[in-house]
Design a protein around this motif. Sequence first.
Motif, short mmCIF file in Angstrom:
data_model
loop_
_atom_site.label_atom_id
_atom_site.label_comp_id
_atom_site.label_asym_id
_atom_site.label_seq_id
_atom_site.Cartn_x
_atom_site.Cartn_y
_atom_site.Cartn_z
N GLN A 221 0.82 -1.21 0.00
CA GLN A 221 0.00 0.00 0.00
C GLN A 221 0.86 1.26 0.00
O GLN A 221 0.51 2.26 -0.63
CB GLN A 221 -0.93 -0.02 1.22
N LEU A 222 2.00 1.20 0.71
CA LEU A 222 2.90 2.35 0.71
C LEU A 222 3.45 2.61 -0.69
O LEU A 222 3.54 3.78 -1.13
CB LEU A 222 4.04 2.11 1.70
N GLN B 231 0.10 13.13 3.49
CA GLN B 231 -0.39 12.70 4.80
C GLN B 231 -0.75 11.22 4.79
O GLN B 231 -0.48 10.49 5.75
CB GLN B 231 -1.61 13.55 5.20
N LEU B 232 -1.34 10.74 3.70
CA LEU B 232 -1.67 9.33 3.59
C LEU B 232 -0.41 8.47 3.56
O LEU B 232 -0.36 7.40 4.18
CB LEU B 232 -2.49 9.07 2.32
N VAL B 233 0.63 8.97 2.88
CA VAL B 233 1.90 8.23 2.86
C VAL B 233 2.47 8.11 4.27
O VAL B 233 2.92 7.03 4.69
CB VAL B 233 2.90 8.93 1.92
N ARG C 13 3.20 4.78 6.62
CA ARG C 13 4.48 4.49 7.27
C ARG C 13 4.30 4.26 8.77
O ARG C 13 4.97 3.41 9.37
CB ARG C 13 5.45 5.64 7.02
N GLU C 14 3.40 5.04 9.38
CA GLU C 14 3.13 4.85 10.81
C GLU C 14 2.55 3.47 11.08
O GLU C 14 2.88 2.82 12.07
CB GLU C 14 2.17 5.95 11.28
N GLN C 15 1.70 2.99 10.18
CA GLN C 15 1.14 1.67 10.35
C GLN C 15 2.20 0.59 10.18
O GLN C 15 2.11 -0.48 10.79
CB GLN C 15 0.00 1.46 9.33
N MET C 16 3.21 0.84 9.38
CA MET C 16 4.31 -0.10 9.26
C MET C 16 5.06 -0.22 10.58
O MET C 16 5.48 -1.31 10.97
CB MET C 16 5.26 0.34 8.15
#
Length: 505
Positions: free
Chosen positions: A212-213, A242-244, A248-251
């Motif tokens: 997704q990233l 912001q979505l990117v 990354r935070e979810q990673m």
Amino acid sequence: MSVMILKSRRLSAPTYDGSSSAHWLRPLRLRRALGSAVLLSTVALPMPGCASAEPRGSLPLQTVPAFSRSGDGPPPDRWWRAFHDEPLNDNIRLALSDNFTLIAAWERLQEARAIMRRERSGLFPQLDGTADGELREGSDVDDETRLGLGLGASYEVDLWGRIESAVDAERLRAAATAADYRTAAISLSAEVALTWYEFAIARLQLELIRSQLETNLTVLTVLEKRFAVGQSGSADVLRQRQLVESTREQMVVARSRIEVLEHRLAVLVGRPPQEAMDLPDPALPRVPGMPATGLPAELLQRRPDVLSAFRRLEAADKDVAVAVTDQYPRIDLAASWSTTAENPSGLFTTWLTSLAGQVTAPLFDAGRRRAEVERTVAVRRRRLAEYGQTVLDAFREVEDALAQEAHQVRRIRSLEDQLALAGRTYRQLRWQYLNGVTDFIDVLTALREQQQIERDLLTARLDRIAFRIALHRALAGGFETPREAPDVKEGRGEDEPDEREAARG
């Protein structure tokens, strides 16, 4: 003569509740207690096993309907093998051998068996040996040496069966502890399996988020190029950035989850969490066919926690017998043999023999013994209620797992349909945006929804596996742990019966 009088009263000795019974050594039989229990009057409670020669009563089995769903084939004992996952098999094998919580449960079993053997020693005479020597010397008397040897034996005549009931109570508690050990083994295998597949999902989630990233970075590159030529606004670029960053935070969260699960798995198999484990990349298994749930009566025969509750109920029944018989006289016998001499060669020439008997009857204890009877009766009533609750919980756990998995299958199908629709929506909105028909916020919303559904679908598949594991745990397949194998080979003897054999009657 007094002994004969006591024996003649054995068949007419009053029970605690004032009635007369030939089976007063078990003063309040479980048969009557279960038959009159209001708590369990609407549910069948078949007694798992043949604990005694006398039949144990049970409420009508027809009052408990069959389980709402069932599959084909009996539930496997080593249930995790149904997933055909060799790394999972290896981890459960390690856990059953090295997990410290399971080791502690095993030692509790050895402790219970030792207590039972200690109580059983009261059924046999106790023999003690003594040896003494004395040397007297002084100015006023001649030197004198005295040597002595002796044997002393004592024995309590178990006239009323008090000691035998106490032994039976500890034997039943040991059987309950053995069932607790198997319950712990089943729970451990389920926890290892669930952790293993949570680890698999966490890995898959990380791979999905990476994908997704990449998609989000590609979209950002397109937007930045369009912004450079004036075809997109700065707000569109900022929203995509912001979505990117959110991806990354979810990673980061996914990596943290993977490490935590690695630590949990290491501890479950008895290793320190700091120790690196060579774990293969786990794959999400295909959920096997649902096992047959069988009849409720069969479930009670299989579940060790139900068997444990029943054995403790039986032990409480024996405790009542101990408390009742403690109100009656006791007969103690004693014998001793001793010899004395001034030198070793003369020790065995003369023996002094002594035989004695004593009858002890309680006359006044300010109600202590009667209070003990009342306490043990209350404990037995509590154990009866606990057994009933354990049975109902066993039925509930099976029904919960069946219902949850059935609904989860429908949820997964819905998520799959949603994902297909979300993909079509995103592609159409992206085409419209590139042709100036719609705003980018619609494209961004569709992209977020599609990616969220992808993550939800993975979690839903894990939940279905978790519900299947819960079903196997509720069906309680019995299996032998590595520690039990040598225990069985050595043999338990009559004092340590295998409660699974007892459950079969």
